[in-house]
Design an enzyme around this catalytic site. Structure first.
Site, PDB file in Angstrom:
ATOM      1  N   CYS A 101       0.848  -1.100  -0.076  1.00 54.77           N
ATOM      2  CA  CYS A 101       0.021  -0.079   0.064  1.00 54.77           C
ATOM      3  C   CYS A 101       1.098   1.238  -0.175  1.00 54.77           C
ATOM      4  O   CYS A 101       1.987   1.299   0.387  1.00 54.77           O
ATOM      5  CB  CYS A 101      -1.140   0.132   1.159  1.00 54.77           C
ATOM      6  SG  CYS A 101      -2.027  -1.280   1.328  1.00 54.77           S
ATOM      7  N   ARG A 149       3.492   0.008  -5.439  1.00 54.65           N
ATOM      8  CA  ARG A 149       3.426  -0.652  -4.022  1.00 54.65           C
ATOM      9  C   ARG A 149       1.936  -1.369  -3.907  1.00 54.65           C
ATOM     10  O   ARG A 149       1.729  -2.244  -2.892  1.00 54.65           O
ATOM     11  CB  ARG A 149       3.370   0.381  -2.866  1.00 54.65           C
ATOM     12  CG  ARG A 149       4.683   0.979  -2.781  1.00 54.65           C
ATOM     13  CD  ARG A 149       4.530   2.143  -1.944  1.00 54.65           C
ATOM     14  NE  ARG A 149       4.399   1.460  -0.446  1.00 54.65           N
ATOM     15  CZ  ARG A 149       5.652   0.945   0.337  1.00 54.65           C
ATOM     16  NH1 ARG A 149       6.709   0.921  -0.095  1.00 54.65           N
ATOM     17  NH2 ARG A 149       5.361   0.268   1.508  1.00 54.65           N
ATOM     18  N   TRP A 187      -3.060  -2.533  -1.452  1.00 54.31           N
ATOM     19  CA  TRP A 187      -3.138  -3.857  -2.086  1.00 54.31           C
ATOM     20  C   TRP A 187      -3.500  -4.635  -0.726  1.00 54.31           C
ATOM     21  O   TRP A 187      -3.002  -4.517   0.249  1.00 54.31           O
ATOM     22  CB  TRP A 187      -1.612  -4.131  -2.069  1.00 54.31           C
ATOM     23  CG  TRP A 187      -1.128  -5.466  -2.512  1.00 54.31           C
ATOM     24  CD1 TRP A 187      -1.006  -5.892  -3.719  1.00 54.31           C
ATOM     25  CD2 TRP A 187      -0.704  -6.513  -1.820  1.00 54.31           C
ATOM     26  NE1 TRP A 187      -0.611  -7.246  -3.794  1.00 54.31           N
ATOM     27  CE2 TRP A 187      -0.569  -7.539  -2.602  1.00 54.31           C
ATOM     28  CE3 TRP A 187      -0.543  -6.757  -0.438  1.00 54.31           C
ATOM     29  CZ2 TRP A 187       0.089  -8.946  -2.059  1.00 54.31           C
ATOM     30  CZ3 TRP A 187      -0.119  -8.164  -0.189  1.00 54.31           C
ATOM     31  CH2 TRP A 187      -0.009  -9.066  -0.912  1.00 54.31           C
ATOM     32  N   ASN A 197      -0.629   1.717   5.934  1.00 57.45           N
ATOM     33  CA  ASN A 197       0.070   0.565   5.419  1.00 57.45           C
ATOM     34  C   ASN A 197       0.496  -0.402   6.165  1.00 57.45           C
ATOM     35  O   ASN A 197       1.001   0.198   7.417  1.00 57.45           O
ATOM     36  CB  ASN A 197       1.178   1.328   4.655  1.00 57.45           C
ATOM     37  CG  ASN A 197       2.225   0.504   3.766  1.00 57.45           C
ATOM     38  OD1 ASN A 197       1.738  -0.935   3.601  1.00 57.45           O
ATOM     39  ND2 ASN A 197       3.576   0.811   3.800  1.00 57.45           N
ATOM     40  N   GLY A 198       0.536  -1.692   6.072  1.00 54.87           N
ATOM     41  CA  GLY A 198       0.765  -2.600   7.011  1.00 54.87           C
ATOM     42  C   GLY A 198      -0.296  -3.616   7.614  1.00 54.87           C
ATOM     43  O   GLY A 198      -1.404  -3.584   6.994  1.00 54.87           O
ATOM     44  N   GLU A 258      15.106 -17.295 -11.865  1.00 54.58           N
ATOM     45  CA  GLU A 258      14.902 -15.918 -12.299  1.00 54.58           C
ATOM     46  C   GLU A 258      14.234 -15.667 -13.528  1.00 54.58           C
ATOM     47  O   GLU A 258      13.250 -14.761 -13.553  1.00 54.58           O
ATOM     48  CB  GLU A 258      16.126 -15.039 -12.032  1.00 54.58           C
ATOM     49  CG  GLU A 258      16.070 -13.693 -12.350  1.00 54.58           C
ATOM     50  CD  GLU A 258      15.045 -13.050 -11.323  1.00 54.58           C
ATOM     51  OE1 GLU A 258      14.660 -13.405 -10.362  1.00 54.58           O
ATOM     52  OE2 GLU A 258      14.733 -11.618 -11.753  1.00 54.58           O
ATOM     53  N   LYS A 314      10.391 -14.155 -13.854  1.00 55.51           N
ATOM     54  CA  LYS A 314      10.090 -12.960 -14.799  1.00 55.51           C
ATOM     55  C   LYS A 314       8.877 -13.328 -15.742  1.00 55.51           C
ATOM     56  O   LYS A 314       7.827 -12.664 -15.818  1.00 55.51           O
ATOM     57  CB  LYS A 314      11.307 -12.594 -15.501  1.00 55.51           C
ATOM     58  CG  LYS A 314      12.418 -11.979 -14.994  1.00 55.51           C
ATOM     59  CD  LYS A 314      12.069 -10.673 -14.726  1.00 55.51           C
ATOM     60  CE  LYS A 314      11.867 -10.532 -13.082  1.00 55.51           C
ATOM     61  NZ  LYS A 314      12.363 -10.425 -12.043  1.00 55.51           N
ATOM     62  N   GLU A 349       5.663 -13.892 -13.577  1.00 53.56           N
ATOM     63  CA  GLU A 349       4.879 -12.595 -12.819  1.00 53.56           C
ATOM     64  C   GLU A 349       4.242 -11.546 -13.907  1.00 53.56           C
ATOM     65  O   GLU A 349       3.166 -10.933 -13.600  1.00 53.56           O
ATOM     66  CB  GLU A 349       5.693 -12.059 -11.732  1.00 53.56           C
ATOM     67  CG  GLU A 349       7.167 -11.453 -12.384  1.00 53.56           C
ATOM     68  CD  GLU A 349       7.966 -11.180 -11.249  1.00 53.56           C
ATOM     69  OE1 GLU A 349       7.393 -10.829 -10.095  1.00 53.56           O
ATOM     70  OE2 GLU A 349       9.243 -10.835 -11.432  1.00 53.56           O
ATOM     71  N   HIS A 381      13.732 -36.758 -13.659  1.00 55.23           N
ATOM     72  CA  HIS A 381      13.143 -37.189 -12.276  1.00 55.23           C
ATOM     73  C   HIS A 381      11.748 -36.678 -12.042  1.00 55.23           C
ATOM     74  O   HIS A 381      11.069 -36.592 -11.060  1.00 55.23           O
ATOM     75  CB  HIS A 381      14.015 -36.621 -11.063  1.00 55.23           C
ATOM     76  CG  HIS A 381      15.413 -37.465 -11.293  1.00 55.23           C
ATOM     77  ND1 HIS A 381      15.525 -38.839 -11.062  1.00 55.23           N
ATOM     78  CD2 HIS A 381      16.673 -37.032 -11.362  1.00 55.23           C
ATOM     79  CE1 HIS A 381      16.705 -39.008 -11.170  1.00 55.23           C
ATOM     80  NE2 HIS A 381      17.408 -37.894 -11.189  1.00 55.23           N
ATOM     81  N   LYS A 434       5.467  -4.081  -5.530  1.00 55.86           N
ATOM     82  CA  LYS A 434       7.154  -4.050  -5.722  1.00 55.86           C
ATOM     83  C   LYS A 434       7.730  -4.095  -4.155  1.00 55.86           C
ATOM     84  O   LYS A 434       8.482  -4.923  -3.936  1.00 55.86           O
ATOM     85  CB  LYS A 434       7.421  -2.792  -6.187  1.00 55.86           C
ATOM     86  CG  LYS A 434       8.932  -2.565  -6.286  1.00 55.86           C
ATOM     87  CD  LYS A 434       9.224  -2.157  -7.622  1.00 55.86           C
ATOM     88  CE  LYS A 434      10.900  -2.461  -7.809  1.00 55.86           C
ATOM     89  NZ  LYS A 434      11.305  -3.748  -8.502  1.00 55.86           N
TER      90      LYS A 434
HETATM   91  C1  G6P Z   1       8.728  -8.319  -4.487  1.00 58.49           C
HETATM   92  C2  G6P Z   1       9.075  -7.779  -5.587  1.00 58.49           C
HETATM   93  C3  G6P Z   1      10.211  -8.314  -6.080  1.00 58.49           C
HETATM   94  C4  G6P Z   1      11.283  -8.416  -5.240  1.00 58.49           C
HETATM   95  C5  G6P Z   1      10.880  -9.171  -3.923  1.00 58.49           C
HETATM   96  C6  G6P Z   1      11.812  -8.914  -2.650  1.00 58.49           C
HETATM   97  O1  G6P Z   1       7.969  -9.618  -4.451  1.00 58.49           O
HETATM   98  O2  G6P Z   1       7.882  -7.743  -6.729  1.00 58.49           O
HETATM   99  O3  G6P Z   1      10.538  -7.774  -7.388  1.00 58.49           O
HETATM  100  O4  G6P Z   1      12.291  -9.214  -5.628  1.00 58.49           O
HETATM  101  O5  G6P Z   1       9.650  -8.339  -3.429  1.00 58.49           O
HETATM  102  O6  G6P Z   1      11.793  -7.478  -2.485  1.00 58.49           O
HETATM  103  P1  G6P Z   1      13.328  -6.767  -2.016  1.00 58.49           P
HETATM  104  O7  G6P Z   1      13.105  -5.224  -2.085  1.00 58.49           O
HETATM  105  O8  G6P Z   1      13.374  -7.255  -0.660  1.00 58.49           O
HETATM  106  O9  G6P Z   1      14.476  -7.154  -2.948  1.00 58.49           O
END
Ligand code: G6P
Length: 610
Positions: A2, A27, A75, A100-101, A483, A487, A490, A506, A605
């Site tokens: 948020c 956020r 969020w 927020n939280g 990774e 990507k 997501e 396996h 994010k």
């Molecule tokens: C969220 C973001 C990711 C990020 C992860 C960890 O899931 O969408 O892109 O890698 O948080 O965030 P940080 O700020 O701790 O790297």
């Protein structure tokens, strides 16, 4: 998660709030709202489901005007996305709150307040805060006192901003476990979850510490720490240019951020490496003393940052000969640990505010680790402030929810750290010099890979109508496959799974057919021949292969196998280069599918809740 924005000024703040919300959408973005105290002393509130644009549209014809206001982009955690659950929440029509939280004891507080006659209009935990302050206000001398009393009753992680129609000059804020900064203007002040929200109006910021509350007025800021003492916090100047948060010529932030990688890697190396060695002191004044003592490294992180940690494990064990374990923070924080003497606790985080990573760090503090090192991209973030040693990545603000440049700068910082650690553990000077020389080449080689953009875009067409995909890698390229899969899933919503290529037989091989594209990164290294055999297993089952191989592998296209060549680097650094084609691939697939690349559904994010 948020995003919160607030302002108290001599001018109408509605535009500032709306612009701030747009910048905070990374956020969370399932609903948005604002409340402005108008000149008649009435709180005008508007809330809409969906993105900030929906809120903006709703107020176009009759925008609320006033000198003080708070706003929020949500969020959802408690209660589905709906106008009813969107913030600001109010108690009566004179007090508004954004939050927020998570308020952990909200159920108890809610029944208590309901018993006292307060009526709840939403399913959120936030609404209890509004009623709690209102209840305390009825007994207190002023809003500040009521706010302090209410905050003392609330457990959990939160950032709060509150205003009351009775005090048209007072914005009350609190920070406990969720970020909040105060923006300092001339005769005006602002608050936000992230300084990026306020860059159009100021570049001077006060970072609140954990447990701080503040009374923010247009001409003053009074901060009280967790013990109730009045404190001064320094004003910091934001060091990046405002352009850093604009898309510029790019269609999406993600594409811009992918293309920024050569420059931000150079920035992360700057002043920290010579032609041939890593400057240990650049890692912190206590680095030398600490590095000699380390016997084990425990890495903890989430999401993409976790993948950076996984790559670092291969580096640390291979170059420094020191054992290393890596764990996602949400798991690490909830189990018992056997801690070897001399264990360095290493957190990696772009934002420095990820709730699980912070909680793991705080737990490690009590558990007896040798020291805590953070690799982080946000100066002044909680993680930075709470760690003994910090290596800042210089990626600049990353706006796209899918992390790209933050990841490769994390790898850069981790590699420098590994070399410094390895030097204390017998890595020959000549090998260090070789690796540093290779590291200096990386930005240029990345530019060459970015030059393949159009070809990768063409490849991406093969994925658009697919529902599943498999990413394979071996050794330190396995985390890069993870990774790549992250990507793709997501931002394009295509199911993508990563496997160490040797595990294929396996289980996952059973899924392979012509509808399951298989992606792999294949630098020329000791495992190449093994990987090639794994790829044969895929071809034999009719799977279509997409291979990003380096130019020393001599791999070429063949029936059902598409090979794209990228530059060769020292095999140990291959993860840094192999990441880029996978980022571009997922970007183009998402664009073709028409998904919201920078703000994919259900994600945010900065994950400041558990
Ligand atoms: C969220 C973001 C990711 C990020 C992860 C960890 O899931 O969408 O892109 O890698 O948080 O965030 P940080 O700020 O701790 O790297």
């Amino acid at each position: 998660m948020c995003g919160i924005v607030g302002a108290v000024a001599q001018r109408n703040v509605q535009g500032i709030l709306l612009e701030g919300l747009k910048r905070l959408e990374y956020r969370g973005y399932d609903s948005a709202g604002l409340a402005v105290l108008d000149d008649r002393g009435v709180i005008q509130r508007q809330r809409e489901v969906g993105k900030v644009a929906a809120l903006e549209e709703a107020i176009t014809n009759d925008p609320p005007k006033g000198h003080m206001g708070i706003a929020h982009t949500r969020w959802a955690t408690h209660g589905k996305p709906s106008a009813q659950n969107a913030h600001p929440h109010m108690s009566g029509d004179r007090l508004a709150v954004v939050h927020n939280g998570i308020i952990e004891n909200f159920e108890t507080l809610r029944s208590e307040l309901q018993g006292e006659g307060f009526e709840f209009a939403s399913e959120t935990d936030t609404e209890v805060v509004a009623h709690l302050i209102e209840r305390e206000y009825r007994k207190a001398a002023n809003l500040t006192e009521a706010f302090h009393r209410a905050v003392a009753l609330v457990h959990g992680a939160y950032a709060l901003a509150v205003m009351h129609a009775d005090e048209p000059e007072s914005l009350l804020v609190a920070r406990q476990g969720s970020p909040l900064v105060i923006g300092v203007g001339i005769g005006e002040h602002f608050v936000a979850s992230d300084q990026l929200a306020l860059l159009p109006v100021t570049d001077r910021f006060i970072y609140l510490a954990e447990g701080d509350t503040a009374l923010v007025r247009s001409d003053s800021v009074r901060i009280t720490d967790r013990d109730g003492k009045s404190v001064e916090r320094p004003i910091n100047r934001f060091e990046h240019s405002a352009d850093a948060v604009e898309k510029g010529q790019y269609r999406h932030f993600m594409l811009k951020e992918i293309h920024e990688q050569p420059d931000v890697i150079r920035a992360t190396l700057e002043g920290r490496v010579t032609e041939s060695r890593v400057l240990e002191r650049a890692l912190g004044t206590e680095a030398s003393e600490l590095l000699g003592d380390i016997r084990h490294v425990q890495i903890v992180a989430c999401g993409t940052s976790f993948h950076a940690g996984m790559v670092a494990r291969y580096w640390i064990e291979e170059l420094a000969g020191i054992s290393c374990s890596v764990e996602v923070a949400s798991e690490f924080r909830y189990r018992k640990h056997v801690i070897q003497d001399g264990t360095l606790f290493l957190t990696i985080s772009q934002s420095g505010e990820t709730a699980d990573t912070l909680a793991a760090l705080r737990q490690a503090r009590d558990a007896g680790f040798r020291a805590a090192l953070a690799i982080c991209n946000v100066p002044g973030s909680s993680l930075v402030r709470e760690s003994d040693l910090v290596i800042m990545t210089h990626a600049g603000p990353e706006i796209g929810v899918a992390s790209t440049k933050a990841f490769t700068t994390q790898l850069t910082a981790l590699f420098m750290f590994t070399l410094a650690l390895a030097r204390h553990n017998g890595l020959p000077e000549t090998r260090e010099a070789e690796l540093v020389a290779a590291l200096h080449q990386i930005p240029h080689q990345m530019e060459q890979i970015l030059g393949l953009n159009a070809q990768i875009e063409a490849l991406s067409e093969a994925f658009v109508d697919k529902h599943h995909s498999l990413f394979l890698g071996r050794g330190s390229l396995y985390p890069i496959a993870m990774e790549g899969a992250l990507k793709l899933k997501e931002i394009s919503y295509i199911h993508a799974e990563a496997y160490p290529a040797g595990e294929l037989k396996h289980g996952p091989l059973a899924l392979v057919d012509s509808e399951m594209p298989v992606v792999t990164v294949a630098p020329s290294n000791d495992l190449l021949e093994k990987l090639k055999s794994n790829l044969q297993e895929v071809r034999a089952r009719g799977g279509e292969l997409f291979v990003f191989a380096d130019d020393e592998t001599a791999m070429t296209d063949s029936e059902g196998t598409h090979v794209m060549t990228i530059p060769h680097t020292d095999p140990i650094l291959a993860p840094m280069l192999c990441t880029l084609p996978l980022q571009l691939l997922s970007y183009h697939v998402a664009v073709l599918k028409g998904t919201d690349v920078d703000q994919p559904r259900n994600l945010a994010k900065s994950v400041t809740v558990e």
